[in-house]
Scaffold this active site. Structure first.
Site, PDB file in Angstrom:
ATOM      1  N   GLY A 204       1.442   5.227 -26.429  1.00  0.00           N
ATOM      2  CA  GLY A 204       0.253   5.708 -27.133  1.00  0.00           C
ATOM      3  C   GLY A 204      -0.315   6.931 -26.453  1.00  0.00           C
TER       4      GLY A 204
ATOM      5  N   GLY B 147      -4.221   9.523 -26.340  1.00  0.00           N
ATOM      6  CA  GLY B 147      -5.617   9.668 -26.721  1.00  0.00           C
ATOM      7  C   GLY B 147      -6.247  10.785 -25.928  1.00  0.00           C
TER       8      GLY B 147
ATOM      9  N   TYR C 116      -7.744  10.578 -23.223  1.00  0.00           N
ATOM     10  CA  TYR C 116      -7.524  10.339 -21.803  1.00  0.00           C
ATOM     11  C   TYR C 116      -6.180  10.892 -21.335  1.00  0.00           C
ATOM     12  CZ  TYR C 116      -4.834   6.676 -24.055  1.00  0.00           C
ATOM     13  OH  TYR C 116      -3.961   6.014 -24.867  1.00  0.00           O
ATOM     14  N   GLY C 117      -5.185  10.960 -22.238  1.00  0.00           N
ATOM     15  CA  GLY C 117      -3.837  11.367 -21.848  1.00  0.00           C
ATOM     16  C   GLY C 117      -2.798  10.574 -22.635  1.00  0.00           C
TER      17      GLY C 117
ATOM     18  N   VAL D 200       0.225   7.285 -22.551  1.00  0.00           N
ATOM     19  CA  VAL D 200       0.703   6.072 -21.896  1.00  0.00           C
ATOM     20  C   VAL D 200       2.177   5.888 -22.229  1.00  0.00           C
ATOM     21  CG1 VAL D 200       0.453   3.576 -21.647  1.00  0.00           C
ATOM     22  CG2 VAL D 200      -1.565   4.995 -22.034  1.00  0.00           C
TER      23      VAL D 200
ATOM     24  N   ASP E 279     -16.875  -1.548 -23.626  1.00  0.00           N
ATOM     25  CA  ASP E 279     -16.040  -1.010 -24.708  1.00  0.00           C
ATOM     26  C   ASP E 279     -15.012  -2.047 -25.159  1.00  0.00           C
ATOM     27  OD1 ASP E 279     -15.249   0.865 -26.589  1.00  0.00           O
ATOM     28  OD2 ASP E 279     -13.828   1.853 -25.242  1.00  0.00           O
TER      29      ASP E 279
END
Length: 370
Positions: free
Chosen positions: A83, A85, A87-88, A90, A199
């Site tokens: 995945g 996003g 953030y970066g 994975v 979250d």
């Protein structure tokens, strides 16, 4: 049991305080460990960049930090993307020595600004929290002057969102009980260590399809708290569908009870096969909650009039029966009671994770082996 050769070499490199070592020191301390490595062409090329000769050993001053970072990356073989996003990215990976499946989260690191606040929070939180139902941080790969940091994490098959959408067993009430119980166990541990997640959502809950294991992940919005702490927090946390009413109403001061509202939303979604409260806007979501649970009153929630976004002009909705909102639990009094106590408007009256774990709804649930 002696560590694997690569792990032993990395452990020894970690004990150096300096960034570089003279040839004699490198060969005397590290040379014997390097010679124990199971060489392949990739490793041979890697070591050659750091001056390693198969016969002579290290031929010059050794860049210790650079070698450590390169060997850490070599230790894990990426086998696919899981995945991405803001953030970066994975990746799914495998430990070259142990064959353990792992997830490697690549996050941006700049020389000028360093790591983002969310990444720092995630690292510090996962280092502190060690629990069967919280994903474990296995390793951190950071190179000097590098643009990224890699977090090596436990791997589970999928997140709860994918699990609900893909696997029929996810609709089984017994499986739902197990998932909710494990989420609560992880949250209780976090709260016991004065950390609220902030979250919680299906995308941040990992599931082992065959094992039944459940682990909470993504603590990028987590923060420490103290009981009765008088400090303002930002209300813009938690993905919208799972956001508690105190956050939607602009509370500056809130507690770990926000996580229990999110668990209640997740539980209802697992039972109903869709989110209980759904809207694209905060005010829209607030009204969806009011339409189903009834518009709250100051008599039931003492702090309500003081919340920033509360208005006396809010439409007055009567509460609907919870059995009507979650019909699969209509004949399950214990299940309805637990859900009702998690979806209480007043956070002071909302059930805690410790109390929820003692609830009769979980009687007879057997946790999966870890």
């Amino acid at each position: 049991m002696a560590p694997e050769p690569l792990t032993a070499l990395l452990s020894r490199l970690s004990r150096f305080k300096a960034l570089a070592a003279e040839r004699e020191l490198a060969n005397s301390v590290l040379g014997p460990l390097v010679r124990k490595l199971p060489f392949d062409q990739e490793l041979a090329l890697l070591l050659a960049k750091f001056g390693w000769h198969p016969v002579e050993g290290f031929t010059g001053t050794l860049d210790l930090a650079g070698l450590k970072g390169a060997l850490q990356k070599y230790k894990y073989i990426k086998i696919g993307q899981l995945g991405s996003g803001s953030y970066g990215v994975v990746h799914k990976a495998i430990n070259r020595e142990t064959n353990e499946l792992l997830a490697i989260k690549k996050v941006v690191h700049s020389v000028e600004h360093g790591l983002s606040d969310s990444t720092i929070r995630e690292i510090s939180t996962l280092r502190e929290l060690r629990h069967d139902n919280i994903v474990r941080l296995k390793d951190i790969i950071a190179t000097v002057n590098g643009n990224h940091v890699h977090l090596v994490l436990e791997f589970l098959d999928c997140d709860l969102r994918h699990y609900l959408d893909t696997y029929p067993v996810a609709s089984d009430v017994g499986r739902i009980k197990s998932v909710v119980l494990q989420i609560l166990r992880g949250i209780r541990h976090a709260h016991a260590n004065s950390i609220m997640h902030r979250d919680l959502k299906p995308q941040n809950v990992l599931v082992g399809v065959e094992s039944g294991q459940v682990k909470i992940t993504d603590f990028g919005l987590a923060r420490c708290f103290l009981p009765n702490e008088d400090r303002a927090y930002t209300e813009r946390v938690v993905t919208l569908y799972y956001r508690s009413p105190e956050l939607l109403l602009g509370a500056q001061y809130y507690t770990s009870a926000v996580d229990l509202w999110s668990v209640g939303c997740i539980m209802a979604e697992m039972v109903n096969f869709e989110p209980l409260f759904k809207s694209d806007t905060e005010i829209g979501l607030l009204f969806r909650i009011f339409e189903k649970l009834g518009t709250p009153t100051p008599e039931a929630w003492r702090e309500l009039p003081g919340l920033a976004y509360f208005s006396e002009q809010f439409p007055r909705f009567p509460p609907r029966p919870l059995a009507e909102l979650v019909p699969r639990l209509a004949g399950d009094a214990a299940g309805l009671d637990l859900l009702r106590r998690m979806l209480v408007y007043d956070p002071r009256q909302r059930i805690t994770a410790s109390q929820a774990l003692e609830h009769p709804w979980f009687q007879g649930v057997v946790l999966p082996a870890q």
